[in-house]
Design a protein around this motif. Sequence first.
Motif, PDB file in Angstrom:
ATOM      1  N   VAL A 121       0.842  -1.201   0.000  1.00 48.42           N
ATOM      2  CA  VAL A 121       0.000   0.000   0.000  1.00 48.42           C
ATOM      3  C   VAL A 121       0.877   1.252   0.000  1.00 48.42           C
ATOM      4  O   VAL A 121       1.641   1.491   0.933  1.00 48.42           O
ATOM      5  N   LEU A 122       0.725   2.043  -1.057  1.00 52.50           N
ATOM      6  CA  LEU A 122       1.479   3.284  -1.223  1.00 52.50           C
ATOM      7  C   LEU A 122       0.503   4.445  -1.295  1.00 52.50           C
ATOM      8  O   LEU A 122      -0.337   4.510  -2.196  1.00 52.50           O
ATOM      9  N   LYS A 123       0.629   5.399  -0.360  1.00 52.10           N
ATOM     10  CA  LYS A 123      -0.264   6.551  -0.302  1.00 52.10           C
ATOM     11  C   LYS A 123       0.427   7.764  -0.912  1.00 52.10           C
ATOM     12  O   LYS A 123       1.537   8.121  -0.514  1.00 52.10           O
ATOM     13  N   VAL A 124      -0.246   8.371  -1.882  1.00 53.42           N
ATOM     14  CA  VAL A 124       0.255   9.595  -2.518  1.00 53.42           C
ATOM     15  C   VAL A 124      -0.895  10.594  -2.502  1.00 53.42           C
ATOM     16  O   VAL A 124      -1.772  10.574  -3.370  1.00 53.42           O
ATOM     17  N   GLY A 125      -0.926  11.441  -1.482  1.00 51.86           N
ATOM     18  CA  GLY A 125      -2.059  12.346  -1.318  1.00 51.86           C
ATOM     19  C   GLY A 125      -3.334  11.554  -1.071  1.00 51.86           C
ATOM     20  O   GLY A 125      -3.390  10.668  -0.214  1.00 51.86           O
ATOM     21  N   ASP A 126      -4.357  11.850  -1.858  1.00 59.65           N
ATOM     22  CA  ASP A 126      -5.632  11.144  -1.722  1.00 59.65           C
ATOM     23  C   ASP A 126      -5.679   9.848  -2.505  1.00 59.65           C
ATOM     24  O   ASP A 126      -6.681   9.124  -2.451  1.00 59.65           O
ATOM     25  N   THR A 127      -4.634   9.548  -3.264  1.00 59.46           N
ATOM     26  CA  THR A 127      -4.591   8.314  -4.042  1.00 59.46           C
ATOM     27  C   THR A 127      -3.847   7.243  -3.252  1.00 59.46           C
ATOM     28  O   THR A 127      -2.757   7.482  -2.727  1.00 59.46           O
ATOM     29  N   VAL A 128      -4.458   6.078  -3.166  1.00 60.82           N
ATOM     30  CA  VAL A 128      -3.848   4.947  -2.474  1.00 60.82           C
ATOM     31  C   VAL A 128      -3.642   3.836  -3.497  1.00 60.82           C
ATOM     32  O   VAL A 128      -4.604   3.229  -3.979  1.00 60.82           O
ATOM     33  N   TYR A 129      -2.390   3.609  -3.860  1.00 60.67           N
ATOM     34  CA  TYR A 129      -2.052   2.526  -4.780  1.00 60.67           C
ATOM     35  C   TYR A 129      -1.904   1.241  -3.974  1.00 60.67           C
ATOM     36  O   TYR A 129      -1.241   1.218  -2.934  1.00 60.67           O
ATOM     37  N   VAL A 130      -2.533   0.173  -4.470  1.00 58.15           N
ATOM     38  CA  VAL A 130      -2.467  -1.113  -3.770  1.00 58.15           C
ATOM     39  C   VAL A 130      -1.939  -2.162  -4.735  1.00 58.15           C
ATOM     40  O   VAL A 130      -2.525  -2.394  -5.797  1.00 58.15           O
ATOM     41  N   GLY A 131      -0.836  -2.776  -4.370  1.00 55.91           N
ATOM     42  CA  GLY A 131      -0.260  -3.818  -5.209  1.00 55.91           C
ATOM     43  C   GLY A 131      -1.083  -5.094  -5.144  1.00 55.91           C
ATOM     44  O   GLY A 131      -1.362  -5.602  -4.054  1.00 55.91           O
ATOM     45  N   ARG A 132      -1.470  -5.544  -6.313  1.00 53.76           N
ATOM     46  CA  ARG A 132      -2.133  -6.860  -6.409  1.00 53.76           C
ATOM     47  C   ARG A 132      -1.012  -7.882  -6.606  1.00 53.76           C
ATOM     48  O   ARG A 132      -0.578  -8.162  -7.715  1.00 53.76           O
ATOM     49  N   SER A 133      -0.547  -8.418  -5.492  1.00 48.96           N
ATOM     50  CA  SER A 133       0.666  -9.227  -5.465  1.00 48.96           C
ATOM     51  C   SER A 133       0.350 -10.645  -4.994  1.00 48.96           C
ATOM     52  O   SER A 133      -0.810 -11.007  -4.791  1.00 48.96           O
ATOM     53  N   ALA A 134       1.391 -11.417  -4.766  1.00 47.66           N
ATOM     54  CA  ALA A 134       1.209 -12.747  -4.191  1.00 47.66           C
ATOM     55  C   ALA A 134       0.754 -12.669  -2.739  1.00 47.66           C
ATOM     56  O   ALA A 134       0.261 -13.656  -2.186  1.00 47.66           O
ATOM     57  N   ARG A 135       0.872 -11.498  -2.123  1.00 46.91           N
ATOM     58  CA  ARG A 135       0.491 -11.333  -0.717  1.00 46.91           C
ATOM     59  C   ARG A 135      -0.826 -10.590  -0.517  1.00 46.91           C
ATOM     60  O   ARG A 135      -1.419 -10.667   0.551  1.00 46.91           O
TER      61      ARG A 135
END
Length: 261
Positions: A121-135
């Motif tokens: 989970v990477l937060k950049v301001g109001d945008t939250v990027y979430v990696g769709r990963s093996a975890r």
Amino acid sequence: MPTTSRIALVRRPSPRVAEGLVENSERVPVDAALALEQWHAYVRTLVAEGWETVEVPASDAHPDGVFVEDTVVMFRGVAVVTRPARPSRRGEEEATARVLADLGCATAAVRAPGTLEGGDVLKVGDTVYVGRSARTDASGVAQLRAVLAPLGATVVAVPVTRVLHLKTAVTALPDGTAIGYEPFVDEPRLFDRFLPVPEPHGAAVVDLGGGRLLLSAAAPRTADLLADLGWTPVPVDIGEFEKLEGCVTCLSVRVRELVAR
């Protein structure tokens, strides 16, 4: 109303830290005593930079427990307690949840069968990027979106197939620029602004405030690049944790706001 804070949750490594999971690189021996020394130095650096450190109680039964970031996602003072993907990591989140409750933090939780780890989970301001990963699976992404969207977040799922977690490949500068090691990044164009860095360990930085950036001592060329751009690098040696696919973000959870329950 939220109250501002500069609290960093940390968790002492287990004596069994050398048994931690390694899934995306070749396993090499880890020196548990040196790992503990490096952890203490990491914590001292946070304190020297003006952060109050709060220890999540250590657990000898969890070799990966030192990577406390994976157990919770903080957004605008709300803590989303995660659900780790691997059975050996289940239960790590319980101690983190208790500490957050003691801090008076508002909480939510990812429920089975979904999985979500904070390293994705990477937060950049109001945008939250979430990696769709093996975890982190689709259910984990959906559950996080359901909690954060009412708080004003736009949750964007991004593919992660080359590394363990999203933040192994990409983090962000205080001005919102995403930085990453391109060979690790599935799709750099998903980020509004993307700056390549020259070293794998340079992909991860922690915003300490005041333009100061915590980063691995194993990324001197990245430190030079960031300094040239006007930031102040604060290097720290975490080599034993990097052998376990860890990075500077993994070893703490920065709590910048608290919202009373």
